[in-house]
Motif scaffolding. Structure first.
Motif, PDB file in Angstrom:
ATOM      1  N   TRP A   4       0.832  -1.213   0.000  1.00 39.24           N
ATOM      2  CA  TRP A   4       0.000   0.000   0.000  1.00 39.24           C
ATOM      3  C   TRP A   4       0.862   1.257   0.000  1.00 39.24           C
ATOM      4  O   TRP A   4       0.555   2.237  -0.674  1.00 39.24           O
ATOM      5  CB  TRP A   4      -0.933   0.018   1.215  1.00 39.24           C
ATOM      6  CG  TRP A   4      -2.079  -0.913   1.043  1.00 39.24           C
ATOM      7  CD1 TRP A   4      -2.197  -2.178   1.553  1.00 39.24           C
ATOM      8  CD2 TRP A   4      -3.265  -0.676   0.290  1.00 39.24           C
ATOM      9  NE1 TRP A   4      -3.386  -2.733   1.177  1.00 39.24           N
ATOM     10  CE2 TRP A   4      -4.067  -1.830   0.400  1.00 39.24           C
ATOM     11  CE3 TRP A   4      -3.724   0.396  -0.449  1.00 39.24           C
ATOM     12  CZ2 TRP A   4      -5.298  -1.938  -0.226  1.00 39.24           C
ATOM     13  CZ3 TRP A   4      -4.958   0.293  -1.072  1.00 39.24           C
ATOM     14  CH2 TRP A   4      -5.721  -0.861  -0.960  1.00 39.24           C
ATOM     15  N   LEU A   5       1.950   1.220   0.741  1.00 41.27           N
ATOM     16  CA  LEU A   5       2.859   2.359   0.783  1.00 41.27           C
ATOM     17  C   LEU A   5       3.512   2.579  -0.586  1.00 41.27           C
ATOM     18  O   LEU A   5       3.591   3.715  -1.064  1.00 41.27           O
ATOM     19  CB  LEU A   5       3.927   2.138   1.862  1.00 41.27           C
ATOM     20  CG  LEU A   5       4.903   3.277   2.091  1.00 41.27           C
ATOM     21  CD1 LEU A   5       4.168   4.521   2.560  1.00 41.27           C
ATOM     22  CD2 LEU A   5       5.946   2.865   3.107  1.00 41.27           C
ATOM     23  N   LEU A   6       3.945   1.506  -1.231  1.00 40.69           N
ATOM     24  CA  LEU A   6       4.548   1.604  -2.561  1.00 40.69           C
ATOM     25  C   LEU A   6       3.535   2.121  -3.578  1.00 40.69           C
ATOM     26  O   LEU A   6       3.859   2.992  -4.397  1.00 40.69           O
ATOM     27  CB  LEU A   6       5.088   0.244  -2.997  1.00 40.69           C
ATOM     28  CG  LEU A   6       5.708   0.176  -4.385  1.00 40.69           C
ATOM     29  CD1 LEU A   6       6.932   1.070  -4.475  1.00 40.69           C
ATOM     30  CD2 LEU A   6       6.057  -1.249  -4.736  1.00 40.69           C
ATOM     31  N   ASP A   7       2.310   1.602  -3.526  1.00 38.92           N
ATOM     32  CA  ASP A   7       1.275   2.054  -4.458  1.00 38.92           C
ATOM     33  C   ASP A   7       0.923   3.520  -4.240  1.00 38.92           C
ATOM     34  O   ASP A   7       0.725   4.273  -5.199  1.00 38.92           O
ATOM     35  CB  ASP A   7       0.022   1.184  -4.324  1.00 38.92           C
ATOM     36  CG  ASP A   7       0.256  -0.231  -4.807  1.00 38.92           C
ATOM     37  OD1 ASP A   7       1.234  -0.459  -5.560  1.00 38.92           O
ATOM     38  OD2 ASP A   7      -0.532  -1.118  -4.426  1.00 38.92           O
ATOM     39  N   GLY A   8       0.856   3.935  -2.987  1.00 40.63           N
ATOM     40  CA  GLY A   8       0.564   5.335  -2.690  1.00 40.63           C
ATOM     41  C   GLY A   8       1.681   6.257  -3.146  1.00 40.63           C
ATOM     42  O   GLY A   8       1.422   7.343  -3.704  1.00 40.63           O
ATOM     43  N   LEU A   9       2.912   5.837  -2.942  1.00 39.60           N
ATOM     44  CA  LEU A   9       4.058   6.623  -3.396  1.00 39.60           C
ATOM     45  C   LEU A   9       4.074   6.708  -4.918  1.00 39.60           C
ATOM     46  O   LEU A   9       4.328   7.780  -5.488  1.00 39.60           O
ATOM     47  CB  LEU A   9       5.352   5.996  -2.876  1.00 39.60           C
ATOM     48  CG  LEU A   9       6.644   6.711  -3.231  1.00 39.60           C
ATOM     49  CD1 LEU A   9       6.666   8.106  -2.611  1.00 39.60           C
ATOM     50  CD2 LEU A   9       7.830   5.900  -2.754  1.00 39.60           C
ATOM     51  N   ALA A  36       9.599  10.513 -18.023  1.00 40.12           N
ATOM     52  CA  ALA A  36       9.578   9.957 -16.662  1.00 40.12           C
ATOM     53  C   ALA A  36       8.167   9.509 -16.292  1.00 40.12           C
ATOM     54  O   ALA A  36       7.985   8.456 -15.664  1.00 40.12           O
ATOM     55  CB  ALA A  36      10.088  10.992 -15.666  1.00 40.12           C
ATOM     56  N   PHE A  37       7.169  10.291 -16.694  1.00 40.20           N
ATOM     57  CA  PHE A  37       5.777   9.913 -16.436  1.00 40.20           C
ATOM     58  C   PHE A  37       5.446   8.592 -17.127  1.00 40.20           C
ATOM     59  O   PHE A  37       4.796   7.720 -16.542  1.00 40.20           O
ATOM     60  CB  PHE A  37       4.830  11.021 -16.920  1.00 40.20           C
ATOM     61  CG  PHE A  37       3.381  10.686 -16.751  1.00 40.20           C
ATOM     62  CD1 PHE A  37       2.770  10.837 -15.515  1.00 40.20           C
ATOM     63  CD2 PHE A  37       2.627  10.234 -17.807  1.00 40.20           C
ATOM     64  CE1 PHE A  37       1.428  10.529 -15.344  1.00 40.20           C
ATOM     65  CE2 PHE A  37       1.297   9.915 -17.655  1.00 40.20           C
ATOM     66  CZ  PHE A  37       0.695  10.063 -16.424  1.00 40.20           C
ATOM     67  N   GLY A  38       5.899   8.425 -18.370  1.00 39.38           N
ATOM     68  CA  GLY A  38       5.655   7.180 -19.096  1.00 39.38           C
ATOM     69  C   GLY A  38       6.289   5.984 -18.412  1.00 39.38           C
ATOM     70  O   GLY A  38       5.701   4.900 -18.357  1.00 39.38           O
ATOM     71  N   MET A  39       7.494   6.171 -17.894  1.00 42.43           N
ATOM     72  CA  MET A  39       8.158   5.067 -17.192  1.00 42.43           C
ATOM     73  C   MET A  39       7.444   4.744 -15.881  1.00 42.43           C
ATOM     74  O   MET A  39       7.311   3.569 -15.516  1.00 42.43           O
ATOM     75  CB  MET A  39       9.622   5.406 -16.942  1.00 42.43           C
ATOM     76  CG  MET A  39      10.442   5.529 -18.221  1.00 42.43           C
ATOM     77  SD  MET A  39      10.269   4.128 -19.337  1.00 42.43           S
ATOM     78  CE  MET A  39      11.114   2.867 -18.436  1.00 42.43           C
ATOM     79  N   LEU A  40       6.973   5.770 -15.185  1.00 46.53           N
ATOM     80  CA  LEU A  40       6.201   5.520 -13.958  1.00 46.53           C
ATOM     81  C   LEU A  40       4.878   4.824 -14.272  1.00 46.53           C
ATOM     82  O   LEU A  40       4.426   3.963 -13.515  1.00 46.53           O
ATOM     83  CB  LEU A  40       5.947   6.827 -13.212  1.00 46.53           C
ATOM     84  CG  LEU A  40       7.157   7.431 -12.506  1.00 46.53           C
ATOM     85  CD1 LEU A  40       6.822   8.828 -11.998  1.00 46.53           C
ATOM     86  CD2 LEU A  40       7.606   6.549 -11.361  1.00 46.53           C
ATOM     87  N   ALA A  44       3.441   1.361 -12.915  1.00 47.60           N
ATOM     88  CA  ALA A  44       2.086   1.214 -12.364  1.00 47.60           C
ATOM     89  C   ALA A  44       1.356   0.041 -13.020  1.00 47.60           C
ATOM     90  O   ALA A  44       0.667  -0.730 -12.342  1.00 47.60           O
ATOM     91  CB  ALA A  44       1.293   2.506 -12.554  1.00 47.60           C
ATOM     92  N   TRP A  45       1.515  -0.123 -14.342  1.00 45.35           N
ATOM     93  CA  TRP A  45       0.884  -1.253 -15.015  1.00 45.35           C
ATOM     94  C   TRP A  45       1.464  -2.578 -14.534  1.00 45.35           C
ATOM     95  O   TRP A  45       0.738  -3.570 -14.427  1.00 45.35           O
ATOM     96  CB  TRP A  45       1.023  -1.133 -16.533  1.00 45.35           C
ATOM     97  CG  TRP A  45       0.103  -0.115 -17.141  1.00 45.35           C
ATOM     98  CD1 TRP A  45       0.460   1.004 -17.824  1.00 45.35           C
ATOM     99  CD2 TRP A  45      -1.330  -0.118 -17.113  1.00 45.35           C
ATOM    100  NE1 TRP A  45      -0.666   1.692 -18.209  1.00 45.35           N
ATOM    101  CE2 TRP A  45      -1.775   1.026 -17.796  1.00 45.35           C
ATOM    102  CE3 TRP A  45      -2.284  -0.986 -16.573  1.00 45.35           C
ATOM    103  CZ2 TRP A  45      -3.120   1.325 -17.960  1.00 45.35           C
ATOM    104  CZ3 TRP A  45      -3.627  -0.681 -16.737  1.00 45.35           C
ATOM    105  CH2 TRP A  45      -4.031   0.464 -17.416  1.00 45.35           C
ATOM    106  N   MET A  46       2.763  -2.581 -14.245  1.00 49.92           N
ATOM    107  CA  MET A  46       3.356  -3.808 -13.693  1.00 49.92           C
ATOM    108  C   MET A  46       2.776  -4.118 -12.319  1.00 49.92           C
ATOM    109  O   MET A  46       2.516  -5.274 -11.994  1.00 49.92           O
ATOM    110  CB  MET A  46       4.880  -3.668 -13.592  1.00 49.92           C
ATOM    111  CG  MET A  46       5.599  -3.807 -14.913  1.00 49.92           C
ATOM    112  SD  MET A  46       5.318  -5.368 -15.757  1.00 49.92           S
ATOM    113  CE  MET A  46       6.126  -6.497 -14.649  1.00 49.92           C
ATOM    114  N   ILE A  53       0.694  -4.471 -21.183  1.00 51.56           N
ATOM    115  CA  ILE A  53       0.412  -3.036 -21.268  1.00 51.56           C
ATOM    116  C   ILE A  53       1.611  -2.236 -20.763  1.00 51.56           C
ATOM    117  O   ILE A  53       1.945  -1.189 -21.314  1.00 51.56           O
ATOM    118  CB  ILE A  53      -0.862  -2.675 -20.483  1.00 51.56           C
ATOM    119  CG1 ILE A  53      -2.058  -3.435 -21.064  1.00 51.56           C
ATOM    120  CG2 ILE A  53      -1.118  -1.176 -20.532  1.00 51.56           C
ATOM    121  CD1 ILE A  53      -3.319  -3.277 -20.281  1.00 51.56           C
ATOM    122  N   ALA A  54       2.284  -2.733 -19.740  1.00 52.18           N
ATOM    123  CA  ALA A  54       3.474  -2.060 -19.217  1.00 52.18           C
ATOM    124  C   ALA A  54       4.564  -1.992 -20.276  1.00 52.18           C
ATOM    125  O   ALA A  54       5.219  -0.956 -20.442  1.00 52.18           O
ATOM    126  CB  ALA A  54       3.983  -2.778 -17.973  1.00 52.18           C
TER     127      ALA A  54
END
Length: 89
Positions: A4-9, A36-40, A44-46, A53-54
């Protein structure tokens, strides 16, 4: 708890990079932040267990689009009267 912490970050970083792309006054910085947004987004897809999709997001969204936007910024900075020798237009 750690997930949850990783997902929130990750979500916070996505929002921060998206806002910085929109608020940037420098075209080059906006493009770099877009990459950078695309890599993030690929990360997120991973996290959502969608590796296909990732991979597409990393290759097309960050990679190909980022390179094309960087080339467009370079052409924009040169201006219409400063074309390289041998180029038309």
């Amino acid at each position: 708890m750690t997930a949850w912490l990783l997902d929130g970050l990750l979500a916070a970083m996505l929002v921060i990079t998206a806002v910085s792309v929109l608020a940037s006054s420098s075209l080059f910085r906006a493009v770099v932040m877009f990459i950078a947004f695309g890599m993030l987004m690929a990360l997120a897809w991973m996290r959502l267990q969608a590796p296909d999709i990732a991979l597409a997001e990393a290759a097309i969204g960050a990679g190909l689009t980022g390179v094309l936007l960087l080339d467009a910024v370079a052409h924009f900075r040169r201006g219409p009267g400063n074309a390289r020798e041998g180029e038309q237009g």
